[in-house]
Write a protein that holds these residues in place. Structure first.
Motif, PDB file in Angstrom:
ATOM      1  N   VAL A   1       4.621 -12.718  -0.993  1.00 20.99           N
ATOM      2  CA  VAL A   1       5.617 -11.432  -1.334  1.00 20.99           C
ATOM      3  C   VAL A   1       5.674 -11.009  -3.101  1.00 20.99           C
ATOM      4  O   VAL A   1       5.369 -11.625  -3.461  1.00 20.99           O
ATOM      5  N   PHE A   2       5.232  -9.376  -2.800  1.00 22.10           N
ATOM      6  CA  PHE A   2       4.986  -8.386  -3.969  1.00 22.10           C
ATOM      7  C   PHE A   2       6.764  -8.093  -3.777  1.00 22.10           C
ATOM      8  O   PHE A   2       6.717  -6.687  -3.257  1.00 22.10           O
ATOM      9  N   SER A   3       7.004  -8.157  -5.482  1.00 22.64           N
ATOM     10  CA  SER A   3       8.236  -7.167  -5.722  1.00 22.64           C
ATOM     11  C   SER A   3       7.382  -5.727  -6.775  1.00 22.64           C
ATOM     12  O   SER A   3       7.039  -5.673  -8.101  1.00 22.64           O
ATOM     13  N   PHE A   4       8.863  -5.141  -6.980  1.00 23.11           N
ATOM     14  CA  PHE A   4       8.309  -3.388  -6.954  1.00 23.11           C
ATOM     15  C   PHE A   4       9.434  -3.365  -8.140  1.00 23.11           C
ATOM     16  O   PHE A   4      11.376  -3.210  -7.078  1.00 23.11           O
ATOM     17  N   LYS A   5       9.205  -2.229  -9.322  1.00 17.79           N
ATOM     18  CA  LYS A   5       9.918  -1.326  -9.492  1.00 17.79           C
ATOM     19  C   LYS A   5      10.987  -0.729  -7.963  1.00 17.79           C
ATOM     20  O   LYS A   5      11.840  -0.510  -8.623  1.00 17.79           O
ATOM     21  N   GLY A   6      10.475  -0.432  -7.812  1.00 20.00           N
ATOM     22  CA  GLY A   6      11.467   0.882  -7.224  1.00 20.00           C
ATOM     23  C   GLY A   6      10.695   0.572  -5.390  1.00 20.00           C
ATOM     24  O   GLY A   6       9.250   0.943  -4.810  1.00 20.00           O
ATOM     25  N   PHE A   7      11.164   1.337  -4.041  1.00 23.30           N
ATOM     26  CA  PHE A   7      11.204   1.960  -3.451  1.00 23.30           C
ATOM     27  C   PHE A   7       9.538   2.572  -3.497  1.00 23.30           C
ATOM     28  O   PHE A   7       8.397   2.370  -2.654  1.00 23.30           O
ATOM     29  N   PRO A   8       8.762   4.011  -3.917  1.00 18.54           N
ATOM     30  CA  PRO A   8       7.958   4.808  -4.307  1.00 18.54           C
ATOM     31  C   PRO A   8       6.807   3.110  -4.901  1.00 18.54           C
ATOM     32  O   PRO A   8       5.915   3.432  -3.677  1.00 18.54           O
ATOM     33  N   ASP A   9       6.731   2.318  -5.649  1.00  9.38           N
ATOM     34  CA  ASP A   9       5.992   1.829  -6.184  1.00  9.38           C
ATOM     35  C   ASP A   9       5.137   0.656  -5.071  1.00  9.38           C
ATOM     36  O   ASP A   9       4.737   0.373  -4.623  1.00  9.38           O
ATOM     37  N   ALA A  10       7.145   0.456  -4.340  1.00  9.00           N
ATOM     38  CA  ALA A  10       5.873  -0.575  -3.602  1.00  9.00           C
ATOM     39  C   ALA A  10       4.839   0.610  -1.885  1.00  9.00           C
ATOM     40  O   ALA A  10       4.100  -0.320  -1.596  1.00  9.00           O
ATOM     41  N   VAL A  11       6.255   1.506  -1.575  1.00  7.98           N
ATOM     42  CA  VAL A  11       4.808   2.142  -1.433  1.00  7.98           C
ATOM     43  C   VAL A  11       3.579   2.181  -1.239  1.00  7.98           C
ATOM     44  O   VAL A  11       2.206   2.681  -0.291  1.00  7.98           O
ATOM     45  N   ARG A  12       3.163   2.862  -2.826  1.00  6.43           N
ATOM     46  CA  ARG A  12       2.221   2.863  -3.364  1.00  6.43           C
ATOM     47  C   ARG A  12       1.135   2.300  -2.758  1.00  6.43           C
ATOM     48  O   ARG A  12      -0.413   2.078  -3.349  1.00  6.43           O
ATOM     49  N   PHE A  13       1.653   0.497  -3.573  1.00  8.54           N
ATOM     50  CA  PHE A  13       1.014  -0.326  -2.798  1.00  8.54           C
ATOM     51  C   PHE A  13       0.384  -0.570  -2.213  1.00  8.54           C
ATOM     52  O   PHE A  13      -0.477  -1.272  -1.238  1.00  8.54           O
ATOM     53  N   ILE A  14       1.230  -0.577  -0.545  1.00  7.63           N
ATOM     54  CA  ILE A  14       0.475  -0.440   0.091  1.00  7.63           C
ATOM     55  C   ILE A  14       0.082   0.708   0.712  1.00  7.63           C
ATOM     56  O   ILE A  14      -1.786   0.348   1.171  1.00  7.63           O
ATOM     57  N   GLU A  15      -0.380   2.103   0.654  1.00  9.55           N
ATOM     58  CA  GLU A  15      -1.318   2.985   0.275  1.00  9.55           C
ATOM     59  C   GLU A  15      -2.304   2.731  -0.215  1.00  9.55           C
ATOM     60  O   GLU A  15      -3.616   2.890  -0.131  1.00  9.55           O
ATOM     61  N   ALA A  16      -2.435   2.238  -1.645  1.00 12.06           N
ATOM     62  CA  ALA A  16      -3.833   1.071  -1.846  1.00 12.06           C
ATOM     63  C   ALA A  16      -4.443   0.104  -1.049  1.00 12.06           C
ATOM     64  O   ALA A  16      -5.662   0.314  -1.265  1.00 12.06           O
ATOM     65  N   MET A  17      -4.256  -0.294  -0.416  1.00  4.30           N
ATOM     66  CA  MET A  17      -4.351  -1.400   0.767  1.00  4.30           C
ATOM     67  C   MET A  17      -5.063  -0.723   1.595  1.00  4.30           C
ATOM     68  O   MET A  17      -5.749  -1.639   2.754  1.00  4.30           O
ATOM     69  N   VAL A  18      -4.857   0.444   2.000  1.00  2.00           N
ATOM     70  CA  VAL A  18      -5.269   1.302   2.912  1.00  2.00           C
ATOM     71  C   VAL A  18      -6.854   1.200   3.211  1.00  2.00           C
ATOM     72  O   VAL A  18      -7.406   0.472   4.726  1.00  2.00           O
ATOM     73  N   SER A  19      -7.523   1.864   2.405  1.00  2.00           N
ATOM     74  CA  SER A  19      -8.969   1.607   2.413  1.00  2.00           C
ATOM     75  C   SER A  19      -9.556   0.220   2.859  1.00  2.00           C
ATOM     76  O   SER A  19     -10.587   0.482   2.916  1.00  2.00           O
ATOM     77  N   PRO A  20      -9.072  -0.534   1.896  1.00  2.07           N
ATOM     78  CA  PRO A  20      -9.798  -1.817   1.824  1.00  2.07           C
ATOM     79  C   PRO A  20     -10.066  -2.570   3.136  1.00  2.07           C
ATOM     80  O   PRO A  20     -10.335  -3.350   3.647  1.00  2.07           O
ATOM     81  N   ALA A  21      -8.734  -2.104   3.251  1.00  6.25           N
ATOM     82  CA  ALA A  21      -8.582  -2.702   4.886  1.00  6.25           C
ATOM     83  C   ALA A  21      -9.521  -2.414   5.608  1.00  6.25           C
ATOM     84  O   ALA A  21     -10.038  -2.858   6.744  1.00  6.25           O
ATOM     85  N   GLU A  22      -9.201  -1.303   5.659  1.00  6.84           N
ATOM     86  CA  GLU A  22      -9.991  -0.481   6.360  1.00  6.84           C
ATOM     87  C   GLU A  22     -11.503  -1.123   6.675  1.00  6.84           C
ATOM     88  O   GLU A  22     -12.251  -0.595   7.365  1.00  6.84           O
TER      89      GLU A  22
END
Ligand SMILES: C[C@H](O)[C@H](O)[C@H]1CNC2=NC(N)=NC(=O)C2=N1
Length: 93
Positions: free
Chosen positions: A30-51
């Motif tokens: 479980v990862f916690s962030f300052k807010g929703f935008p940072d949480a979404v940016r974290f998810i966006e960052a894993m798109v490329s490595p996952a692909e």
């Protein structure tokens, strides 16, 4: 083809990589962030490595908390691919 890892191997990984834990047939953190935008940016960052790995996390977002579960669907359990992706994801924080 990656084989499902034994419990000892997964437990050893979880001990060496803080926050990761066994959750049924998956590895979870479980990862916690300052807010929703940072949480979404974290998810966006894993798109490329996952692909690139053709290996994708189970993702659940609740406001600023992101729960990642990793398991290999084709094998029905945790394989080396999941341990590798967990380490990649940890480096995205
Ligand atoms: C067809 C495609 O290559 C497969 O479905 C890939 C996609 N991403 C995947 N991700 C995960 N976590 N497990 C898989 O078995 C898997 N298989």
């Amino acid at each position: 083809m990656s084989q499902v890892l034994d419990l000892h191997t997964v437990a050893t990984f979880a001990r060496k990589h803080p926050g990761w834990m066994l959750d049924g047939h998956a590895l979870k953190k479980v990862f916690s962030f300052k807010g929703f935008p940072d949480a979404v940016r974290f998810i966006e960052a894993m798109v490329s490595p996952a692909e690139d790995a053709n290996h994708h996390p189970d993702i659940n977002v609740v406001y600023r908390t992101v729960t990642i579960r990793l398991w290999t669907h084709d094998q029905g359990g945790i394989t080396q691919k999941d341990l590798d992706l967990a380490q990649v994801i940890d480096r995205l924080t």
